[in-house]
Design an enzyme around this catalytic site. Structure first.
Site, mmCIF file in Angstrom:
data_model
loop_
_atom_site.group_PDB
_atom_site.id
_atom_site.type_symbol
_atom_site.label_atom_id
_atom_site.label_comp_id
_atom_site.label_asym_id
_atom_site.label_seq_id
_atom_site.Cartn_x
_atom_site.Cartn_y
_atom_site.Cartn_z
ATOM 1 N N TYR A 71 0.795 -1.228 0.000
ATOM 2 C CA TYR A 71 0.000 0.000 0.000
ATOM 3 C C TYR A 71 0.832 1.286 0.000
ATOM 4 C CZ TYR A 71 -4.364 -2.533 0.212
ATOM 5 O OH TYR A 71 -5.423 -3.339 -0.108
ATOM 6 N N GLU A 91 -8.516 -7.162 4.701
ATOM 7 C CA GLU A 91 -7.783 -8.251 4.034
ATOM 8 C C GLU A 91 -7.089 -9.149 5.051
ATOM 9 O OE1 GLU A 91 -5.463 -5.943 1.280
ATOM 10 O OE2 GLU A 91 -7.283 -5.279 0.262
#
Length: 397
Positions: free
Chosen positions: A95, A137
Site C-alpha cells: 500500500y 484483508e
C-alpha cells in the site's frame, strides 16, 4: 473517512478526475511497474496492454471521490476489492508503494493545480482507504487460514471441451489434504509461469457445485482481437493443461454468491463465459433443493459458443420448477432457442419486487440487463452482478 478540512479538496477533485483520471492512472502504472517490476505478477498484463486496468482504476478513484461521504455506496465496492486483493496476495507493504506513486502521478498530471492542500487531502483519503483495506484483508486471510499469495498444488483429473472456446478443468488436491470450502459464485486464482520467466495470476469462477470430491473451473480462450492481444494465460491453459498436470491454485474467494441454500425463488441471468458461476449455483440448488423455483437464462453467440449445456440439461431433468431460457444471436434450427440478445420481456414471469436477480457476463450485457430490469420494476436492492475483468463501477459514477 477523512477530516472536515480535507473534504472540500476531495469534493473539488471530482470534475478534475473526470477529465484527467485516465492520464493519472496510466502514468501511475507506468512509473510504479517500472520501479517495481516484481509487482507485474499481481496485475493482469493483458488488461494493462489494452488500457482496461488503467480505465478501471481511474473509475475507481473517481467513484471514491464522488461517494466519499456515502459509505453505504462504497461498502459493496470495498468488499469486492478486498476479495480481489486476497485472491492475488496483496500485502500490507504494497500500500505505501501504491500511495506514493498515485500521489506522484496526480501531482505530475495536474501540475500547478496540484497544490499542497490538495495533495495532502488525497494523502489522507488514500491512507484512510488503505487502512480499511489492510484490516479487512488481514481478517479475510486469517479466516481462510492462508498467507498472502499462498497457493496449493492441484492435480488435473479431467479436461472437457464445453464449446468452441471453453474448456472445463477438474482437479483435486495434489497434497491429499481436504478440498477448500467455497460458495457458488466464488473464484480461484490460477498461477502460471509464462515464457520469459513471467509469473501471472488469473481468476476463474468455480463452475460446479460445492460438496463434491473435486473442483472445476471453465476457462474461455481469449483470442486476439483488432484492438486487444490474445489472453496469455487462457491460451497457455488451453494449450498445455491435460490430465495429470499440476496447477498452483489459491483458496476460493469472491463476494458474488447467489443464495443457493434457501427455498425462495431466484433468477440467474448470464452471457458468454458468465455462465460459469451461474452453473455452479444451479448445480448446488439441484443438490440441496431440486424443487426450488429457478429461472435460468443465458445468452450466447450461437450453439457452438454455448458452454456447459450438459450441466443445464442435467439440472432440467432433476428440477421440475426450473425454467430455462436460451438466447442465440445466430440461430441455426436449434429447438427451444430464442433469437437475438437477451430480452427481459421474453423471460418467464416472476415476482419483480420480491425475487433476487443475479447477473453475470460482459460489461455491456450487464449494463443492458441492469437498466432493463430497473425499467421492468425490479428494485435495485434485488439486483446483484459480477463482471469478469476490470470493474468500471459505472453504477457509482
Amino acid at each position: 473517512m477523512i477530516s472536515a478540512a480535507s473534504r472540500p479538496y476531495i469534493d473539488a477533485s471530482v470534475p478534475v478526475l473526470r477529465e484527467h483520471g485516465l492520464a493519472i492512472t496510466t502514468l501511475f502504472y507506468k512509473n510504479m511497474l517500472g520501479e517495481h517490476p516484481e509487482l507485474t505478477r499481481l496485475f493482469n498484463m493483458g488488461n494493462q496492454a489494452r488500457g482496461a486496468q488503467q480505465q478501471s482504476l481511474a473509475s475507481a478513484v473517481f467513484a471514491y471521490a464522488a461517494n466519499i461521504g456515502t459509505p453505504e455506496a462504497l461498502g459493496p465496492v470495498v468488499k469486492r476489492i478486498v476479495h480481489k486483493h486476497v485472491s492475488v496476495g496483496i500485502r500490507a507493504e504494497h500500500y505505501p508503494i501504491v500511495g506514493r506513486h498515485l500521489l506522484a502521478a496526480i501531482s505530475a498530471t495536474l501540475g500547478e493545480a496540484a497544490t499542497k492542500p490538495l495533495i495532502d487531502a488525497w494523502a489522507e483519503a488514500y491512507n484512510s482507504l488503505a487502512n480499511l483495506l489492510i484490516s479487512a484483508e488481514a481478517e479475510m486471510y486469517s479466516t481462510a487460514g492462508v498467507e498472502p499469495g499462498e497457493t496449493r498444488p492441484m492435480r488435473v483429473t479431467e479436461v472437457t471441451r464445453e464449446s468452441d472456446n471453453v474448456l472445463s478443468i477438474r482437479f483435486v488436491p495434489a497434497d491429499d489434504k481436504p478440498l477448500p470450502p467455497f460458495q457458488a459464485g466464488q473464484y480461484v486464482s490460477v498461477a502460471v509461469d509464462l515464457p520469459g520467466g513471467r509469473h501471472q495470476l488469473r481468476q476463474y469462477s468455480l463452475s460446479d457445485a460445492a460438496g463434491k470430491d473435486s473442483l472445476r473451473i471453465s476457462v474461455k480462450r481469449e483470442d486476439a482481437q483488432e484492438a486487444t492481444p490474445a489472453g496469455e494465460v487462457s491460451n497457455w491453459i488451453h494449450a498445455n493443461v491435460q490430465p495429470g498436470s499440476v496447477l498452483q491454485v489459491t483458496h476460493p474467494f469472491g463476494e458474488f454468491t447467489p443464495d443457493t441454500e434457501s427455498d425462495t425463488p431466484i433468477v440467474l441471468l448470464s452471457a458468454g463465459v458468465g455462465i460459469t458461476p451461474m452453473v455452479s449455483a444451479l448445480n448446488r440448488i439441484a443438490l440441496v433443493n431440486p424443487q426450488r423455483q429457478v429461472i435460468f437464462a443465458h445468452a450466447a453467440r450461437d450453439a457452438r459458443h454455448h458452454a456447459l449445456q450438459s450441466d443445464v440439461a442435467a439440472a432440467q431433468a432433476a428440477m421440475p420448477n426450473l425454467h430455462v431460457a436460451t438466447f442465440y444471436e445466430e440461430v441455426n434450427g436449434e429447438a427451444g432457442v430464442l433469437a437475438g440478445r437477451m430480452d427481459v420481456a421474453r423471460l418467464p414471469a416472476w415476482d419483480r419486487e420480491g425475487t433476487d436477480v443475479w447477473i453475470c457476463g460482459p460489461l455491456k450485457f450487464m449494463q443492458a440487463q441492469w437498466l432493463a430490469l430497473l425499467d421492468a420494476g425490479v428494485p435495485p436492492a434485488r439486483l446483484h452482478r459480477e463482471v469478469f475483468g476490470p470493474e468500471l463501477l459505472d453504477h457509482l459514477l
